[in-house]
Motif scaffolding. Structure first.
Motif, PDB file in Angstrom:
ATOM      1  N   ARG A  56       0.815  -1.218   0.000  1.00 49.78           N
ATOM      2  CA  ARG A  56       0.000   0.000   0.000  1.00 49.78           C
ATOM      3  C   ARG A  56       0.848   1.267   0.000  1.00 49.78           C
ATOM      4  O   ARG A  56       0.474   2.266  -0.583  1.00 49.78           O
ATOM      5  N   ASP A  57       2.014   1.216   0.668  1.00 48.39           N
ATOM      6  CA  ASP A  57       2.871   2.403   0.741  1.00 48.39           C
ATOM      7  C   ASP A  57       3.737   2.578  -0.512  1.00 48.39           C
ATOM      8  O   ASP A  57       4.564   3.481  -0.588  1.00 48.39           O
ATOM      9  N   GLY A  58       3.570   1.701  -1.510  1.00 43.66           N
ATOM     10  CA  GLY A  58       4.293   1.814  -2.763  1.00 43.66           C
ATOM     11  C   GLY A  58       5.623   1.096  -2.808  1.00 43.66           C
ATOM     12  O   GLY A  58       6.277   1.080  -3.847  1.00 43.66           O
ATOM     13  N   THR A  59       6.040   0.483  -1.702  1.00 42.65           N
ATOM     14  CA  THR A  59       7.291  -0.267  -1.699  1.00 42.65           C
ATOM     15  C   THR A  59       7.028  -1.692  -2.170  1.00 42.65           C
ATOM     16  O   THR A  59       5.970  -2.266  -1.887  1.00 42.65           O
ATOM     17  N   PRO A  60       7.984  -2.277  -2.908  1.00 36.95           N
ATOM     18  CA  PRO A  60       7.758  -3.642  -3.417  1.00 36.95           C
ATOM     19  C   PRO A  60       8.011  -4.699  -2.348  1.00 36.95           C
ATOM     20  O   PRO A  60       8.906  -4.559  -1.510  1.00 36.95           O
ATOM     21  N   ARG A  61       7.206  -5.728  -2.358  1.00 34.13           N
ATOM     22  CA  ARG A  61       7.484  -6.948  -1.591  1.00 34.13           C
ATOM     23  C   ARG A  61       8.674  -7.615  -2.244  1.00 34.13           C
ATOM     24  O   ARG A  61       8.975  -7.358  -3.404  1.00 34.13           O
ATOM     25  N   GLY A  62       9.300  -8.521  -1.531  1.00 26.49           N
ATOM     26  CA  GLY A  62      10.346  -9.310  -2.160  1.00 26.49           C
ATOM     27  C   GLY A  62       9.767 -10.110  -3.309  1.00 26.49           C
ATOM     28  O   GLY A  62       8.614 -10.549  -3.249  1.00 26.49           O
ATOM     29  N   PRO A  63      10.535 -10.297  -4.376  1.00 24.85           N
ATOM     30  CA  PRO A  63      10.007 -11.033  -5.530  1.00 24.85           C
ATOM     31  C   PRO A  63       9.752 -12.507  -5.195  1.00 24.85           C
ATOM     32  O   PRO A  63      10.480 -13.106  -4.402  1.00 24.85           O
ATOM     33  N   VAL A  64       8.699 -13.046  -5.785  1.00 22.28           N
ATOM     34  CA  VAL A  64       8.361 -14.461  -5.621  1.00 22.28           C
ATOM     35  C   VAL A  64       8.217 -15.099  -7.003  1.00 22.28           C
ATOM     36  O   VAL A  64       7.700 -14.474  -7.926  1.00 22.28           O
ATOM     37  N   PRO A  65       8.693 -16.345  -7.152  1.00 21.17           N
ATOM     38  CA  PRO A  65       8.506 -17.034  -8.433  1.00 21.17           C
ATOM     39  C   PRO A  65       7.117 -17.668  -8.487  1.00 21.17           C
ATOM     40  O   PRO A  65       6.664 -18.277  -7.514  1.00 21.17           O
ATOM     41  N   ILE A  66       6.440 -17.488  -9.605  1.00 21.81           N
ATOM     42  CA  ILE A  66       5.117 -18.089  -9.790  1.00 21.81           C
ATOM     43  C   ILE A  66       4.990 -18.579 -11.222  1.00 21.81           C
ATOM     44  O   ILE A  66       5.752 -18.181 -12.095  1.00 21.81           O
ATOM     45  N   TRP A  67       4.008 -19.423 -11.450  1.00 23.44           N
ATOM     46  CA  TRP A  67       3.712 -19.895 -12.797  1.00 23.44           C
ATOM     47  C   TRP A  67       2.880 -18.848 -13.523  1.00 23.44           C
ATOM     48  O   TRP A  67       2.039 -18.174 -12.924  1.00 23.44           O
ATOM     49  N   VAL A  68       3.100 -18.765 -14.827  1.00 23.63           N
ATOM     50  CA  VAL A  68       2.376 -17.815 -15.664  1.00 23.63           C
ATOM     51  C   VAL A  68       1.884 -18.539 -16.907  1.00 23.63           C
ATOM     52  O   VAL A  68       2.576 -19.405 -17.440  1.00 23.63           O
ATOM     53  N   VAL A  69       0.665 -18.210 -17.336  1.00 25.30           N
ATOM     54  CA  VAL A  69       0.119 -18.798 -18.564  1.00 25.30           C
ATOM     55  C   VAL A  69      -0.365 -17.683 -19.495  1.00 25.30           C
ATOM     56  O   VAL A  69      -0.695 -16.585 -19.054  1.00 25.30           O
ATOM     57  N   ARG A  70      -0.379 -18.025 -20.758  1.00 23.27           N
ATOM     58  CA  ARG A  70      -0.826 -17.090 -21.786  1.00 23.27           C
ATOM     59  C   ARG A  70      -2.139 -17.582 -22.371  1.00 23.27           C
ATOM     60  O   ARG A  70      -2.330 -18.771 -22.599  1.00 23.27           O
ATOM     61  N   ASP A  71      -3.039 -16.639 -22.628  1.00 23.46           N
ATOM     62  CA  ASP A  71      -4.283 -16.920 -23.337  1.00 23.46           C
ATOM     63  C   ASP A  71      -4.457 -15.800 -24.351  1.00 23.46           C
ATOM     64  O   ASP A  71      -4.750 -14.658 -23.969  1.00 23.46           O
ATOM     65  N   GLY A  72      -4.193 -16.102 -25.614  1.00 20.61           N
ATOM     66  CA  GLY A  72      -4.260 -15.071 -26.649  1.00 20.61           C
ATOM     67  C   GLY A  72      -3.204 -14.012 -26.411  1.00 20.61           C
ATOM     68  O   GLY A  72      -2.023 -14.309 -26.297  1.00 20.61           O
ATOM     69  N   ASP A  73      -3.641 -12.767 -26.295  1.00 22.96           N
ATOM     70  CA  ASP A  73      -2.730 -11.649 -26.076  1.00 22.96           C
ATOM     71  C   ASP A  73      -2.672 -11.219 -24.614  1.00 22.96           C
ATOM     72  O   ASP A  73      -2.287 -10.081 -24.303  1.00 22.96           O
ATOM     73  N   ASP A  74      -3.047 -12.128 -23.708  1.00 25.69           N
ATOM     74  CA  ASP A  74      -3.049 -11.819 -22.283  1.00 25.69           C
ATOM     75  C   ASP A  74      -2.224 -12.839 -21.507  1.00 25.69           C
ATOM     76  O   ASP A  74      -2.089 -13.997 -21.922  1.00 25.69           O
ATOM     77  N   LEU A  75      -1.710 -12.397 -20.357  1.00 28.23           N
ATOM     78  CA  LEU A  75      -0.945 -13.241 -19.445  1.00 28.23           C
ATOM     79  C   LEU A  75      -1.668 -13.288 -18.111  1.00 28.23           C
ATOM     80  O   LEU A  75      -2.230 -12.272 -17.665  1.00 28.23           O
ATOM     81  N   TYR A  76      -1.628 -14.467 -17.483  1.00 30.57           N
ATOM     82  CA  TYR A  76      -2.371 -14.670 -16.240  1.00 30.57           C
ATOM     83  C   TYR A  76      -1.527 -15.398 -15.209  1.00 30.57           C
ATOM     84  O   TYR A  76      -0.678 -16.223 -15.551  1.00 30.57           O
ATOM     85  N   VAL A  77      -1.818 -15.108 -13.938  1.00 28.63           N
ATOM     86  CA  VAL A  77      -1.211 -15.819 -12.819  1.00 28.63           C
ATOM     87  C   VAL A  77      -2.307 -16.158 -11.820  1.00 28.63           C
ATOM     88  O   VAL A  77      -3.378 -15.550 -11.816  1.00 28.63           O
ATOM     89  N   ARG A  78      -1.993 -17.147 -10.977  1.00 25.39           N
ATOM     90  CA  ARG A  78      -2.867 -17.528  -9.871  1.00 25.39           C
ATOM     91  C   ARG A  78      -2.005 -17.834  -8.663  1.00 25.39           C
ATOM     92  O   ARG A  78      -0.842 -18.168  -8.791  1.00 25.39           O
ATOM     93  N   SER A  79      -2.620 -17.788  -7.501  1.00 27.94           N
ATOM     94  CA  SER A  79      -1.923 -18.104  -6.265  1.00 27.94           C
ATOM     95  C   SER A  79      -2.054 -19.591  -5.959  1.00 27.94           C
ATOM     96  O   SER A  79      -3.170 -20.094  -5.779  1.00 27.94           O
TER      97      SER A  79
END
Length: 123
Positions: A25-48
């Motif tokens: 909320r204060d604009g500072t980034p959380r530490g990066p986390v690796p996640i899976w990403v999928v593509r559908d057409g011209d869009d990219l999606y992630v889930r928890s």
């Protein structure tokens, strides 16, 4: 509105993981986390993987903004929640297709986490 280039879509879509650092909320980034990403057409999606209990997902819900890195691409993004059933059906299929080699123990939680689907929109 900014869109993904074909090169960015191809590179990120082909990568096994995406590194994401959502903004607090204060604009500072959380530490990066690796996640899976999928593509559908011209869009990219992630889930928890952990569903709504995922710490990074809860942070995203507060700011809807962050930074991603994947396939040699780095971008600031906006995270948009996706509730559309048809889109989620396609995302389920994309997870099964792309990550099926890891087996149900990993893929099934991603498919079950439909309520955490986020579209990545470049800024």
């Amino acid at each position: 509105m900014t869109t993904w280039t074909s090169d960015e879509l191809n590179r990120i879509g082909a990568a096994d993981e995406l590194e994401m650092a959502p903004l607090r909320r204060d604009g500072t980034p959380r530490g990066p986390v690796p996640i899976w990403v999928v593509r559908d057409g011209d869009d990219l999606y992630v889930r928890s993987y952990r569903g709504t209990d995922g710490a990074w997902w809860r942070t995203v819900r507060q700011s809807h903004a962050g930074h991603i890195r994947s396939g040699g691409v780095e971008r600031d993004v906006t995270f948009t929640e996706v509730t559309d059933e048809e889109t989620n059906d396609r995302i389920d299929a994309a997870y099964r297709t792309k990550y099926g080699r890891y087996g149900g123990a990993y893929v099934n939680p991603m498919v079950a986490s439909r309520s955490t689907t986020l579209r990545l929109e470049p800024r």
